[in-house]
Motif scaffolding. Sequence first.
Motif, PDB file in Angstrom:
ATOM      1  N   ASP A  15      -4.331  89.610 108.624  1.00 21.68           N
ATOM      2  CA  ASP A  15      -4.008  89.156 109.976  1.00 21.68           C
ATOM      3  C   ASP A  15      -2.616  89.629 110.392  1.00 21.68           C
ATOM      4  O   ASP A  15      -2.403  90.049 111.537  1.00 21.68           O
ATOM      5  CB  ASP A  15      -4.082  87.631 110.054  1.00 21.68           C
ATOM      6  CG  ASP A  15      -5.510  87.110 110.024  1.00 21.68           C
ATOM      7  OD1 ASP A  15      -6.442  87.885 110.260  1.00 21.68           O
ATOM      8  OD2 ASP A  15      -5.684  85.901 109.753  1.00 21.68           O
ATOM      9  N   PHE A  16      -1.665  89.554 109.470  1.00 25.44           N
ATOM     10  CA  PHE A  16      -0.305  89.996 109.772  1.00 25.44           C
ATOM     11  C   PHE A  16      -0.270  91.487 110.076  1.00 25.44           C
ATOM     12  O   PHE A  16       0.331  91.929 111.066  1.00 25.44           O
ATOM     13  CB  PHE A  16       0.621  89.682 108.592  1.00 25.44           C
ATOM     14  CG  PHE A  16       1.989  90.296 108.716  1.00 25.44           C
ATOM     15  CD1 PHE A  16       2.962  89.706 109.505  1.00 25.44           C
ATOM     16  CD2 PHE A  16       2.301  91.471 108.048  1.00 25.44           C
ATOM     17  CE1 PHE A  16       4.226  90.274 109.630  1.00 25.44           C
ATOM     18  CE2 PHE A  16       3.554  92.054 108.169  1.00 25.44           C
ATOM     19  CZ  PHE A  16       4.525  91.448 108.955  1.00 25.44           C
ATOM     20  N   ALA A  17      -0.923  92.284 109.227  1.00 24.15           N
ATOM     21  CA  ALA A  17      -0.916  93.735 109.412  1.00 24.15           C
ATOM     22  C   ALA A  17      -1.606  94.129 110.711  1.00 24.15           C
ATOM     23  O   ALA A  17      -1.124  95.004 111.442  1.00 24.15           O
ATOM     24  CB  ALA A  17      -1.599  94.412 108.223  1.00 24.15           C
ATOM     25  N   ARG A  18      -2.710  93.486 110.998  1.00 22.32           N
ATOM     26  CA  ARG A  18      -3.450  93.781 112.228  1.00 22.32           C
ATOM     27  C   ARG A  18      -2.623  93.442 113.457  1.00 22.32           C
ATOM     28  O   ARG A  18      -2.508  94.256 114.388  1.00 22.32           O
ATOM     29  CB  ARG A  18      -4.755  92.992 112.234  1.00 22.32           C
ATOM     30  CG  ARG A  18      -5.505  93.030 113.544  1.00 22.32           C
ATOM     31  CD  ARG A  18      -6.618  91.994 113.551  1.00 22.32           C
ATOM     32  NE  ARG A  18      -7.323  91.957 114.819  1.00 22.32           N
ATOM     33  CZ  ARG A  18      -8.302  91.094 115.093  1.00 22.32           C
ATOM     34  NH1 ARG A  18      -8.681  90.203 114.186  1.00 22.32           N
ATOM     35  NH2 ARG A  18      -8.899  91.113 116.272  1.00 22.32           N
ATOM     36  N   GLU A  19      -2.042  92.243 113.467  1.00 23.96           N
ATOM     37  CA  GLU A  19      -1.265  91.809 114.629  1.00 23.96           C
ATOM     38  C   GLU A  19      -0.038  92.693 114.839  1.00 23.96           C
ATOM     39  O   GLU A  19       0.271  93.084 115.965  1.00 23.96           O
ATOM     40  CB  GLU A  19      -0.829  90.355 114.440  1.00 23.96           C
ATOM     41  CG  GLU A  19      -0.013  89.807 115.603  1.00 23.96           C
ATOM     42  CD  GLU A  19       0.422  88.371 115.387  1.00 23.96           C
ATOM     43  OE1 GLU A  19       1.180  87.860 116.226  1.00 23.96           O
ATOM     44  OE2 GLU A  19       0.010  87.762 114.381  1.00 23.96           O
ATOM     45  N   ARG A  20       0.631  93.033 113.749  1.00 23.27           N
ATOM     46  CA  ARG A  20       1.844  93.838 113.885  1.00 23.27           C
ATOM     47  C   ARG A  20       1.523  95.249 114.384  1.00 23.27           C
ATOM     48  O   ARG A  20       2.238  95.791 115.215  1.00 23.27           O
ATOM     49  CB  ARG A  20       2.576  93.900 112.549  1.00 23.27           C
ATOM     50  CG  ARG A  20       3.992  94.434 112.692  1.00 23.27           C
ATOM     51  CD  ARG A  20       4.813  94.194 111.464  1.00 23.27           C
ATOM     52  NE  ARG A  20       6.207  94.541 111.724  1.00 23.27           N
ATOM     53  CZ  ARG A  20       7.125  94.611 110.783  1.00 23.27           C
ATOM     54  NH1 ARG A  20       6.816  94.333 109.534  1.00 23.27           N
ATOM     55  NH2 ARG A  20       8.364  94.941 111.074  1.00 23.27           N
ATOM     56  N   LEU A  21       0.449  95.848 113.869  1.00 30.04           N
ATOM     57  CA  LEU A  21       0.070  97.177 114.323  1.00 30.04           C
ATOM     58  C   LEU A  21      -0.326  97.159 115.795  1.00 30.04           C
ATOM     59  O   LEU A  21       0.091  98.024 116.575  1.00 30.04           O
ATOM     60  CB  LEU A  21      -1.075  97.731 113.472  1.00 30.04           C
ATOM     61  CG  LEU A  21      -1.679  99.056 113.926  1.00 30.04           C
ATOM     62  CD1 LEU A  21      -0.611 100.135 114.081  1.00 30.04           C
ATOM     63  CD2 LEU A  21      -2.771  99.504 112.971  1.00 30.04           C
ATOM     64  N   THR A  22      -1.123  96.187 116.197  1.00 32.71           N
ATOM     65  CA  THR A  22      -1.538  96.108 117.600  1.00 32.71           C
ATOM     66  C   THR A  22      -0.338  95.954 118.513  1.00 32.71           C
ATOM     67  O   THR A  22      -0.227  96.643 119.547  1.00 32.71           O
ATOM     68  CB  THR A  22      -2.518  94.940 117.803  1.00 32.71           C
ATOM     69  OG1 THR A  22      -3.681  95.144 116.983  1.00 32.71           O
ATOM     70  CG2 THR A  22      -2.953  94.846 119.260  1.00 32.71           C
ATOM     71  N   ALA A  23       0.594  95.078 118.146  1.00 31.04           N
ATOM     72  CA  ALA A  23       1.798  94.897 118.965  1.00 31.04           C
ATOM     73  C   ALA A  23       2.635  96.170 118.993  1.00 31.04           C
ATOM     74  O   ALA A  23       3.218  96.514 120.030  1.00 31.04           O
ATOM     75  CB  ALA A  23       2.619  93.733 118.425  1.00 31.04           C
ATOM     76  N   ARG A  24       2.683  96.886 117.874  1.00 28.43           N
ATOM     77  CA  ARG A  24       3.464  98.131 117.816  1.00 28.43           C
ATOM     78  C   ARG A  24       2.889  99.194 118.729  1.00 28.43           C
ATOM     79  O   ARG A  24       3.611 100.051 119.236  1.00 28.43           O
ATOM     80  CB  ARG A  24       3.477  98.649 116.369  1.00 28.43           C
ATOM     81  CG  ARG A  24       4.424  99.819 116.119  1.00 28.43           C
ATOM     82  CD  ARG A  24       5.868  99.393 116.290  1.00 28.43           C
ATOM     83  NE  ARG A  24       6.805 100.467 115.984  1.00 28.43           N
ATOM     84  CZ  ARG A  24       7.149 101.443 116.812  1.00 28.43           C
ATOM     85  NH1 ARG A  24       6.599 101.513 118.023  1.00 28.43           N
ATOM     86  NH2 ARG A  24       8.014 102.365 116.460  1.00 28.43           N
ATOM     87  N   ASP A  31       7.231  92.127 116.491  1.00 27.77           N
ATOM     88  CA  ASP A  31       8.086  91.492 115.493  1.00 27.77           C
ATOM     89  C   ASP A  31       8.841  92.589 114.756  1.00 27.77           C
ATOM     90  O   ASP A  31       8.244  93.486 114.170  1.00 27.77           O
ATOM     91  CB  ASP A  31       7.217  90.688 114.525  1.00 27.77           C
ATOM     92  CG  ASP A  31       8.022  89.913 113.490  1.00 27.77           C
ATOM     93  OD1 ASP A  31       9.214  90.228 113.297  1.00 27.77           O
ATOM     94  OD2 ASP A  31       7.463  89.005 112.874  1.00 27.77           O
ATOM     95  N   SER A  32      10.161  92.501 114.771  1.00 24.07           N
ATOM     96  CA  SER A  32      10.969  93.540 114.136  1.00 24.07           C
ATOM     97  C   SER A  32      10.944  93.454 112.621  1.00 24.07           C
ATOM     98  O   SER A  32      11.425  94.351 111.931  1.00 24.07           O
ATOM     99  CB  SER A  32      12.420  93.436 114.614  1.00 24.07           C
ATOM    100  OG  SER A  32      12.991  92.226 114.163  1.00 24.07           O
ATOM    101  N   GLY A  33      10.388  92.393 112.087  1.00 25.18           N
ATOM    102  CA  GLY A  33      10.352  92.190 110.647  1.00 25.18           C
ATOM    103  C   GLY A  33      11.208  91.033 110.201  1.00 25.18           C
ATOM    104  O   GLY A  33      11.027  90.504 109.106  1.00 25.18           O
ATOM    105  N   ASP A  34      12.152  90.617 111.047  1.00 23.60           N
ATOM    106  CA  ASP A  34      13.004  89.483 110.706  1.00 23.60           C
ATOM    107  C   ASP A  34      12.775  88.296 111.634  1.00 23.60           C
ATOM    108  O   ASP A  34      13.577  87.380 111.722  1.00 23.60           O
ATOM    109  CB  ASP A  34      14.478  89.885 110.717  1.00 23.60           C
ATOM    110  CG  ASP A  34      14.945  90.365 112.091  1.00 23.60           C
ATOM    111  OD1 ASP A  34      14.146  90.311 113.057  1.00 23.60           O
ATOM    112  OD2 ASP A  34      16.107  90.788 112.198  1.00 23.60           O
TER     113      ASP A  34
END
Length: 207
Positions: A15-24, A31-34
């Motif tokens: 879920d984290f990887a999917r959400e971060r890629l879509t937002a990117r 999310d910048s990671g921090d």
Amino acid sequence: MVIPPRLAPLLEQFDFARERLTARMTGPVMDSGDGTDTEVGPMTDEEFRWEPVPDCWSLRRRADGPGPRATLLTGTGEWGRDAAAYPHPWPPPFTTIAWRLSHLSEMLALRADHTTGSRTLTRDVHPVSGDVTEAVAAFDTGAEAWRNALLSADDTTLSAVGHCTYPHGSDAEEPFIDIVWWVNQEVLHHGAEIALIRDLYRYRARQ
């Protein structure tokens, strides 16, 4: 449904990887990671298909034929994805964002089908689009299908060898939980590659 303890951290990671890629890919922030938000604009079709180096593999209109060192275009529709039969070209061609995202979408959709669906879908019938909006939507559809397949798995299923019959991997020989892990690393590493190519494209434009 109770999520098996072995699956819970892998589902959270997916879920984290999917959400971060879509937002990117879509913005307006990621999310910048921090935990802080970083502004990011949506991809254009030009960026989506940008070839940073000569002889890239990408998505191409079927009328134009496959790209350098490719022998066929996979998928269905007006567009196809550069590919070649085994043995693949060496060194491997550099691939565009379009190629990588299409690869992810196809893998997720087909693995979902070969886990809880008809178990019949192949690369030949998977739609390929050169339009970035449609491609991002296809990734979201494939990711949701795979997530639903994961939610159907109990602890016994996670240990079952060949529960997924995806024909383009070792799925038939592996416990299902190993396939779950493998899919996560595919989304994570291709997502990181897509993010890097976006960075390179942005800095190229500045110069």
